[in-house]
Design an enzyme around this catalytic site. Structure first.
Site, PDB file in Angstrom:
ATOM      1  N   ASP A 117       4.291  -6.099  -3.760  1.00 13.43           N
ATOM      2  CA  ASP A 117       4.405  -5.045  -3.633  1.00 13.43           C
ATOM      3  C   ASP A 117       2.973  -4.126  -4.206  1.00 13.43           C
ATOM      4  OD1 ASP A 117       5.275  -2.283  -3.560  1.00 13.43           O
ATOM      5  OD2 ASP A 117       5.977  -2.399  -5.328  1.00 13.43           O
ATOM      6  N   GLU A 192       9.119   3.736   0.549  1.00 15.49           N
ATOM      7  CA  GLU A 192       8.135   2.314   1.108  1.00 15.49           C
ATOM      8  C   GLU A 192       8.542   1.962   2.258  1.00 15.49           C
ATOM      9  OE1 GLU A 192       6.099  -0.351  -1.723  1.00 15.49           O
ATOM     10  OE2 GLU A 192       7.386   0.670  -3.367  1.00 15.49           O
ATOM     11  N   ASP A 222      11.717  -0.083  -3.617  1.00 17.96           N
ATOM     12  CA  ASP A 222      11.929  -0.586  -4.507  1.00 17.96           C
ATOM     13  C   ASP A 222      12.542   0.077  -5.910  1.00 17.96           C
ATOM     14  OD1 ASP A 222      10.360  -2.110  -6.128  1.00 17.96           O
ATOM     15  OD2 ASP A 222       8.274  -0.943  -6.366  1.00 17.96           O
TER      16      ASP A 222
HETATM   17 CA    CA Z   1       6.910   0.269  -5.289  1.00 21.31          CA
END
Ligand code: CA
Length: 411
Positions: A117, A192, A222
């Site tokens: 990430d 995201e 996330d």
């Molecule tokens: Ca993130």
């Protein structure tokens, strides 16, 4: 071959899945899990039609084999699917293999090899940095030079519709003398885009070649426990705060489908090192939104933003990831980082929307939120919008379940 209309009516109207999209997923309509292609309100049971490709590509319910087969196969498959679904001569052979999407369960579209990430949204990094370190030091000194990231957990990546359990963890608030073990009280989401790596690498890869390695994109949430994160993150970054779950949307939207929507990353404020310099526009114009529905309530759209707000592209992140010699594998998943825009209504996390809980925001019906509450369902949606059509991602949804009871051994 390109086509703009299908012989299937539902693909030509108000849909995330017109013939120009053709995203890849895995479904089960009661007949077992298998690979499918979304078209209008149907799913094409792709292993059953005459695609002219190696049938073992669809032997297992995951798109990893197709990804591993490489860009020539990706192009051939897309061309053949376009032909099958646009030329009415193929209708009698293909139509029996269209399954109603409404009656199918959508499963993980690929096996996630590893998950990384990133933290590539300038507005998000500035907002979070301002809250944690003050406006003067909002951006870390490396941020304008490096696409910052951390190695996440592939084991907790789940598909849309999977409930998420509020985690326990070690927290220490500003008024706590000592850390406590407690359910996270500041559980959050991050909006995201996830890039799926479709080709492996050995050694360093330039940005242009990294772009060609990307098979497609999904929406990615996330989930983040802010109180756990705040206590644990220094000096090695997030660990348990981000390990509970990461939800992805069920359809892999291919790079080919998004090609008309390419848009450039912003002019770098500090010159980038040559290995990170893009050779072509690396972002896409994708409208994004977050919906929040309390248990038994109605949905409020709490934020709207666009993927073009990012500072680094997935191709730059992927190129950076390979500089160490770290091999990338088929099925690697790269989170873009939270996609916030310049204004309050563009913020891609509740942490930002409520400014660290100091400014709770209102929902339809009068309730307010600072962080996610038990029973809340969070939905991400996204679409690239063309002239009279859209390339949609479907929904990336998850409901938060209450934390488990405290075990005796943890008292
Ligand atoms: Ca993130």
């Amino acid at each position: 071959m390109s086509a703009t209309r299908s012989w299937l009516d539902s693909a030509n109207g108000d849909t995330d899945f017109p013939i120009r999209n053709l995203p890849y997923g895995v479904f089960d309509d009661g007949g077992g899990a298998r690979c499918g292609v979304a078209i209008g309100d149907r799913i094409l049971d792709v292993g059953k039609v005459h695609h002219g490709l190696d049938p073992t590509l669809f032997a297992e319910p995951a798109w990893n084999a197709v990804m591993a087969a490489g860009p020539a196969v990706w192009a051939a498959l897309r061309a053949r699917l376009t032909e099958l679904l646009s030329d009415a001569a193929h209708r009698p052979a293909v139509e029996p293999h269209l399954v109603p999407m409404a009656g199918a369960r959508l499963l993980m579209p690929f096996r996630v090899s590893e998950y990384t990430d990133f933290y590539a949204g300038r507005h998000h990094a500035t907002n979070v940095g301002t809250m944690f370190r003050g406006a003067e030091n909002a951006l870390p000194p490396n941020w304008l030079s490096i696409p910052i990231g951390y190695n996440g957990r592939a084991s907790s990546v789940v598909v849309s519709g999977t409930p998420v359990r509020r985690p326990w963890g070690q927290v220490k608030g500003p008024n706590d003398e000592l850390p406590r073990f407690a359910p996270s009280a500041r559980f959050d989401i991050e909006l995201e885009i996830g890039a799926i790596v479709g080709q492996p690498s050995e050694g360093m890869v330039p940005v242009a070649a990294a772009d060609e390695m990307i098979f497609g994109y999904v929406l990615l949430n996330d989930w983040s426990a802010r109180d756990i994160q705040a206590w644990e993150y220094q000096p090695l970054g997030p660990f348990q705060a981000k390990a509970t779950a990461t939800t992805i949307s069920p359809w892999i939207v291919t790079r080919a489908a998004l090609e008309p929507f390419r848009t450039a990353t912003p002019e770098p404020e500090r010159p980038l090192l040559p290995y990170l310099t893009p050779s072509r526009p690396g972002l896409y114009d994708i409208d994004l939104e977050i919906g929040l529905t309390p248990e038994g309530g109605t949905e409020t759209v709490i934020a709207r933003t666009n993927y073009r707000e990012m500072y680094y592209s997935s191709a730059q992140q992927l190129a950076h990831h390979t500089t160490s010699g770290c091999p990338m594998r088929v099925g690697d998943l790269l989170g873009s980082g939270t996609i916030s825009g310049p204004d309050r209504e563009n913020r891609g996390s509740l942490l930002e929307l409520s400014w660290g809980g100091k400014e709770p925001f209102a929902l339809a019906g009068g309730a307010t939120r600072s962080f996610v509450e038990d029973g809340d369902t969070l939905v991400l949606r996204g679409a690239a919008k063309g002239d009279g059509y859209r390339i949609g991602f479907g929904e990336c949804s998850g409901q938060l379940l209450p934390a488990v009871a405290q075990p005796d051994w943890a008292r």
